[in-house]
Design a protein around this motif. Sequence first.
Motif: not given
Length: 435
Positions: A172, A175-178, A193
């Motif tokens: 993860y 994962d820039r959105e996360l 997630v």
Amino acid sequence: MFGLILAAFCVPASAVTVSGLYSVEVPVTGSSPDELAVGYADGLARVFVRVSGTRDVLDQEGVEALLADAESLLLSYQYLRGENGDNRLRMAFGAVGVNRALASINAPVWGANRPLTLAWVAVEDRGARTLITESPDSGASGGQQTSSTWQRAFDQAALDRGLPVALPPAKYSGDRELLSDLWGQFVNRLRGVSGDIEHDVMALVRVNRTGGQWRAGWVFDGMSMDGGEESVTAPTPEALAQTVVNRWAERYANRYAVAAGEVGESPQVDIVLRGVSSIEDYGKINKVLEGLTPVVSVGATRVKGDQLTLRVAFSGELDQLKEYIALDPRFVAMEGEPSGPEVTSPEPAGAEVVPGPAATEVEEATASEAQGAPAADANSESESIAAGADGNRSMFSYQPMPVDEQEAEQAFESLYQVLYYRWETTPVIGKGDGE
């Protein structure tokens, strides 16, 4: 480190048993009686904090007298003489003795069955944000170095307090959105997630610099721990992680620690037996346990299908009870549940071991172990050696508890680890513990 331990679990756990709460290793200046006494007191003080769940225990009236007599609570110790004078003292204290000692000064006692916290941690430094993951790849990139630094800091803090903490998988990290959702502390996507990652509680943590200090703010999700953001500051990553984990440990302990008056003279442990299919089985099990020297009383507390839960009061230490149970081949320890005493960690490179009078047998380290690689343990895939930044090595085992929500809540309020066995009406002759 904790991510490696938890990787062995295939489904989300409802609770985790922490083995090693009563074992500790501390630096000492030498092996004279006075120097060892200082080490005993230092080690017991650290165990008191882990087991009570609060550092305030060291300010309790009467604690100084207990620390001065720390040797009386030792089960075993090993003096490790390092090549460069970095001598260390490895100790194992008795769980029952420590719990009673805490109760004697009216301190709380927090058991070995503890909630597992999944920590989603985002760090902002010099305009860049990094997600801290369980095992970041080694490399020269700033993000990987940042993740490694904070991973080690949280691992050490969790080890010091005996608190199970997991970081998210490295997959993860990009994962820039996360990462954006985490920074905004938007729980919903993180909750989705996290569905396949073992945890009881999620902590969404954002870390940034404020002047010359680091600041961490977090919110919890799960186990009714939800609430507004809490925050702390500290000058270094190590100090900040320690302060954060201290807060977490004390919040859990406030909820689950047992009051001094409930510790009692006869310790009690829950034993879960699977494969119990009849009243006749129950009668045999009861008779066997009642005949064991350490057992004071036995009573059934729950029956669920072929699973029987017994509450057993015993005398002495828990490891002694486990050794007696292991003598009957009809009691087969479930996977992940050691049938005997804890295994000690390998010795550091160049260390000369000088065992104490009650010391356990010492395993000789191989060349690979001497370079820092932990020895494989055939008893449990979920066991690993946690090595602190200061070289401290302590055997901690985090074992998933196959329980439902009700059982998990009961387990969190128990002083001692839940013991799991399978009842074999007709034991296999010659079957060893490792099978």
